[in-house]
Write an enzyme that holds these catalytic residues in place. Structure first.
Site, mmCIF file in Angstrom:
data_model
loop_
_atom_site.group_PDB
_atom_site.id
_atom_site.type_symbol
_atom_site.label_atom_id
_atom_site.label_comp_id
_atom_site.label_asym_id
_atom_site.label_seq_id
_atom_site.Cartn_x
_atom_site.Cartn_y
_atom_site.Cartn_z
ATOM 1 C CD GLU A 1 -0.989 -0.210 3.775
ATOM 2 O OE1 GLU A 1 -1.329 -1.387 3.989
ATOM 3 O OE2 GLU A 1 -1.312 0.742 4.497
ATOM 4 C CE LYS B 1 6.973 5.751 5.453
ATOM 5 N NZ LYS B 1 6.844 7.170 5.767
ATOM 6 C CG ASP C 1 5.118 13.066 3.112
ATOM 7 O OD1 ASP C 1 5.351 12.921 4.330
ATOM 8 O OD2 ASP C 1 5.806 13.784 2.361
ATOM 9 N NE ARG D 1 5.424 7.347 15.198
ATOM 10 C CZ ARG D 1 6.686 7.557 15.514
ATOM 11 N NH1 ARG D 1 7.102 8.774 15.748
ATOM 12 N NH2 ARG D 1 7.528 6.566 15.604
ATOM 13 C CE1 TYR E 1 -0.540 3.518 9.672
ATOM 14 C CE2 TYR E 1 -1.268 5.002 7.925
ATOM 15 C CZ TYR E 1 -0.552 4.765 9.076
ATOM 16 O OH TYR E 1 0.163 5.780 9.652
ATOM 17 C CE LYS F 1 10.559 7.011 3.072
ATOM 18 N NZ LYS F 1 11.495 7.510 3.999
ATOM 19 C CB CYS G 1 37.611 24.086 17.647
ATOM 20 S SG CYS G 1 35.872 23.945 18.078
ATOM 21 C CB CYS H 1 34.567 26.539 20.129
ATOM 22 S SG CYS H 1 36.178 26.045 20.751
ATOM 23 C CB CYS I 1 36.833 20.527 18.978
ATOM 24 S SG CYS I 1 37.053 21.388 20.517
ATOM 25 C CB CYS J 1 34.964 22.459 23.260
ATOM 26 S SG CYS J 1 34.094 23.081 21.814
HETATM 27 S S1 IVH Z 1 2.250 1.176 9.070
HETATM 28 C C1 IVH Z 1 3.086 -1.018 12.646
HETATM 29 N N1 IVH Z 1 1.272 2.085 6.797
HETATM 30 O O1 IVH Z 1 4.929 6.090 8.075
HETATM 31 C C2 IVH Z 1 2.505 0.007 11.781
HETATM 32 N N2 IVH Z 1 2.548 3.557 8.144
HETATM 33 O O2 IVH Z 1 7.763 5.777 8.579
HETATM 34 C C3 IVH Z 1 3.457 1.054 11.413
HETATM 35 N N3 IVH Z 1 2.761 5.806 7.237
HETATM 36 O O3 IVH Z 1 4.711 6.173 11.583
HETATM 37 C C4 IVH Z 1 2.961 1.991 10.428
HETATM 38 N N4 IVH Z 1 1.572 5.479 5.424
HETATM 39 O O4 IVH Z 1 2.996 7.525 10.216
HETATM 40 C C5 IVH Z 1 1.995 2.363 7.892
HETATM 41 N N5 IVH Z 1 0.347 2.784 4.795
HETATM 42 C C6 IVH Z 1 1.053 3.040 5.881
HETATM 43 C C7 IVH Z 1 1.606 4.318 6.110
HETATM 44 C C8 IVH Z 1 2.352 4.533 7.254
HETATM 45 C C9 IVH Z 1 2.264 6.359 6.126
HETATM 46 C C10 IVH Z 1 3.610 6.509 8.213
HETATM 47 C C11 IVH Z 1 3.252 6.260 9.667
HETATM 48 C C12 IVH Z 1 4.497 5.692 10.286
HETATM 49 C C13 IVH Z 1 5.533 6.167 9.333
HETATM 50 C C14 IVH Z 1 6.775 5.303 9.400
#
Ligand code: IVH
Length: 718
Positions: A130, A132, A134, A153, A241, A338, A433, A435, A452, A458
């Site tokens: 699925e 991720k 943002d 969170r 999710y 990613k 350094c 500083c 340093c 320091c």
């Molecule tokens: S699962 C055990 N699913 O990504 C469950 N996270 O980098 C852990 N996130 O803290 C998260 N889309 O805020 C999950 N489809 C998705 C997500 C997702 C975005 C975020 C989430 C998590 C962060 C980790």
């Protein structure tokens, strides 16, 4: 500077309309600087420039009190911007995810799972794939089907109560019905669509208000509003999710009313309850299928109306998820793949030196600000001097390509040498350094890092150490912004972390008193004292991490805490090593799984340094440092030292180790007379022999499994 900037004009020469315009600009600029500083931890202005803005604002307000704005910066206390929300302890932590950056990393994720579960190499592992999202993660708590709380969170263990704001979101059901557990926490990602973000920014601009850097910041800013009416006016969306607390679950979140057999079925349930689940989520059977969906999402990324920064893979079967468990803060059964970083071209304006808490000098690039994938970037890390001199040959004035991968600090990936201006001087690492002590810098042979030589003296190291000490994963003392620490350091109020706990006592003697300072007041001063008081009680892992010992990151600190249990035992053992460098205590430390010789050397050096020892002794006596809760102290192996050797066939080594640790055992890498039990699989050699010589019990893997399932009968074994 904006073209209607009037700062060149003396305050007493301003006309009222000019003053009003300037106050508006100042409010927006200071708010933006505060946000960059307090929320993004990425200061956009120098201290001097920031102070100048605030002073100018104050001077104009003194002359034109009628023009003081409702949103005037003078009405706001700097560090207090994040205050105002109640805290919520998450019953089950909100986790993060490990990252994969290549197809190979994903294949390795599959292999790791098979190894851990001891599955044959070609067995299918169903994976839910699925996007991720943002955005920012949120936990929604339902009791008897009624939404009772929404929490951010935070640091994963403790978040902010945003219930009132969450209730304004249409997509979140207030009530759910149909086979709903008595307690159900649903977790997901709140985000703003790209289109809504653009129109919100248009509205902000029309109103002369602050613009958001990207949809993620807009969503976060909208959710963390003190006035829910503001949140209601912002079009926030959500995809869910995961689950958190559910009635009757165990500490990992399984059992009890969690009666869905796999992740896919859980998503069907979520949809039936009325939650938005991402339409791309799909169970994939093979690695090829998984990677094909990753490719497709990458191709669709630009056309989606919301930002995604990768793809998440989750093991579908819950019984497997449960066995796989967690490492640090991330599940072993999930990973984020990613998308490649976004890039941009800009100019390298300067290379400055940052001094870290252990004296490491890191070159940092100051860049001509440039937009990379929706975020304006003006600084980038350069890692170390070899990176600047040898790999990049970067010179001030060069045109460079920078890239930004998600939340990772941007970096320079390429210098466009063909565009270099003639005569640009090559960069040389500093011999002193930056500083005020101007101590010489040293780069020991074979090391990548120049340091340093000022040690604890320091000033820059002292400040960096203080910042580290109060940071989120360390003692997590709220209200200590970088600027506050720097100011207190400069005045001599804070030198070492010990001084933090003397601050309230000293407040009467510092001039001006905290509550009388600009940007402070009784409330914010009391809040700071209160948050310091709250952290006088902490846990051992955080405490060890907070000390800032070289190479002792969060994971190592937690390993140490788990191994020694209490601060007294830990300190006593470390001191024993200083006194007898190759004795038993040294052996015990070296035996801890994951702690190598270099880390041992750094820990011993820390304890051998009289200054760091003195600080540590004082801190340990001032604070209440909770011992590590033993995972389980009522099993046959609680407190026992066990060693696995040879192949583990049923469980795999990592699973066996994790299991033993949750049952309260200490897993060691080598056999000594302290070892209580050796579990020897096929292929065991010297460790088994040594155990036999020492008279330590040795059992087979099958006997180990019996021990786990049938505790009491086996007591005699130990
Ligand atoms: S699962 C055990 N699913 O990504 C469950 N996270 O980098 C852990 N996130 O803290 C998260 N889309 O805020 C999950 N489809 C998705 C997500 C997702 C975005 C975020 C989430 C998590 C962060 C980790």
């Amino acid at each position: 500077m904006a073209k209607n900037d009037l700062r060149g004009v003396a305050v007493d020469e301003l006309t009222p309309p000019d003053a009003a315009v300037e106050l508006e600009i100042l409010a927006a600029e200071i708010a933006a600087a505060d946000a960059a500083y307090y929320q993004d931890d990425a200061p956009s202005l120098s201290d001097a420039a920031y102070d100048a803005l605030r002073q100018r604002n104050e001077a104009i307000e003194t002359l034109f009190p009628k023009l003081i704005r409702k949103d005037s910066p003078s009405k706001r206390v700097g560090a207090g911007v994040a205050a105002g929300f109640g805290k919520v302890q998450h019953c089950l932590p909100m986790l993060s995810l490990g990252n994969a950056f290549s197809d190979e990393d994903v294949a390795e994720f599959y292999d790791r799972i098979r190894r851990f579960l001891s599955l044959p190499a070609n067995d299918a592992v169903d994976i839910v794939v699925e996007p991720k999202i943002d955005g920012l993660s949120i936990s929604l708590r339902y009791e008897d089907g009624v939404l009772v709380r929404g929490a951010t969170r935070g640091d994963g263990r403790e978040g902010e109560d945003v219930t009132a704001n969450i209730r304004t979101m249409d997509e979140i059901p207030q009530k759910i019905s149909g086979n709903v557990p008595a307690v159900l926490e649903v977790r997901g990602e709140v985000f703003m669509s790209k289109a809504d973000f653009l129109s919100l920014n248009q509205r902000q601009e029309d109103a002369g208000a602050k613009l958001f850097a990207n949809p993620r910041n807009a969503a976060a800013g909208s959710l963390r509003q003190k006035d829910p009416a503001v949140t209601a006016s912002r079009p926030l969306k959500i995809f869910v999710y995961a689950w958190g607390d559910v009635s009757g679950v165990d500490a990992l979140g399984y059992g009890g009313d969690v009666d869905w057999p796999d992740q896919g079925t859980f998503y069907e349930r979520l949809k039936a309850w009325g939650f938005p689940v991402n339409p791309y989520a799909k169970v994939c059977i093979t690695l090829d299928e998984t990677l094909a969906l990753y490719q497709k999402l990458g191709a669709d990324r630009a056309t989606l109306d919301y930002d995604i920064d990768g793809v998440v893979y989750k093991v579908n079967r819950l019984d497997w998820q449960e066995r796989l468990g967690f490492v640090s803060r991330a599940p072993r059964w999930a990973i984020a793949h990613k998308f490649p970083a976004e890039k941009a071209e800009t100019i390298l304006n300067d290379i400055v030196i940052q001094v870290g808490r252990t004296g490491a000098l890191t070159p940092v690039a100051e860049l001509e600000p440039v937009n990379v994938g929706g975020v304006v970037v003006s600084r980038a890390t350069l890692h170390n001097e070899d990176e600047v001199v040898t790999r990049l040959d970067a010179r001030v004035g060069d045109r460079v390509i920078i890239e930004r991968a998600g939340d990772v600090i941007p970096k320079i990936v390429e210098v466009l040498k063909e565009k270099r201006t003639e005569g640009a001087a090559s960069w040389a690492p500093p011999s002193v350094c930056p500083c005020p002590l101007k101590t010489t810098t040293v780069r020991p042979e074979g090391e990548a890092v120049r340091r340093c030589s000022g040690g604890m003296e320091c000033p820059y190291q002292q400040v960096a150490r203080l910042k580290h000490f109060v940071s989120r994963d360390a003692l997590d003392i709220e209200g200590f912004g970088s600027r506050t620490i720097e100011a207190f350091w400069e005045e001599g109020v804070l030198k070492t972390p010990v001084d933090i706990f003397l601050l309230e006592e000293k407040d009467g003697t510092i001039d001006p008193k905290l509550e009388e300072r600009e940007g402070w007041g009784d409330t914010s001063a009391n809040n700071l004292f209160e948050s310091i008081r709250r952290r006088r009680t902490t846990d051992l892992g955080r405490f060890i991490y907070a000390l800032g010992i070289r190479q002792v990151g969060l994971t190592t600190a937690r390993d140490l805490a788990r191994a020694y249990g209490s601060v007294d035992v830990w300190m006593r053992q470390m001191i024993a090593i200083v006194e007898d460098p190759l004795g038993e205590a040294f052996q015990d430390l070296s035996d801890i799984d994951g702690i190598g010789p270099a880390v041992v050397a750094d820990i011993v050096a820390f304890f051998g340094n009289p200054e760091s020892r003195a600080d540590l002794d004082q801190l340990a006596s001032m604070l209440e440092i909770n011992p590590v809760e033993q995972a389980s102290n009522d099993t046959v192996i609680s407190g026992k030292v066990i060693v696995f050797t040879g192949n583990m066939e049923a469980m795999g080594r990592s699973e066996a180790k994790a299991k033993a640790e949750t049952m309260g055992a200490k897993v060691s890498g080598s056999v000594s007379k302290k070892t209580d039990l050796v579990i020897a699989g096929p292929g065991a050699g010297s460790k088994r022999k040594k155990a036999e010589e020492l008279g330590v019990s040795v059992i087979s893997e099958q006997e180990w499994l019996d021990l786990l399932s049938n505790k009491n009968d086996q007591l005699r074994l130990l």
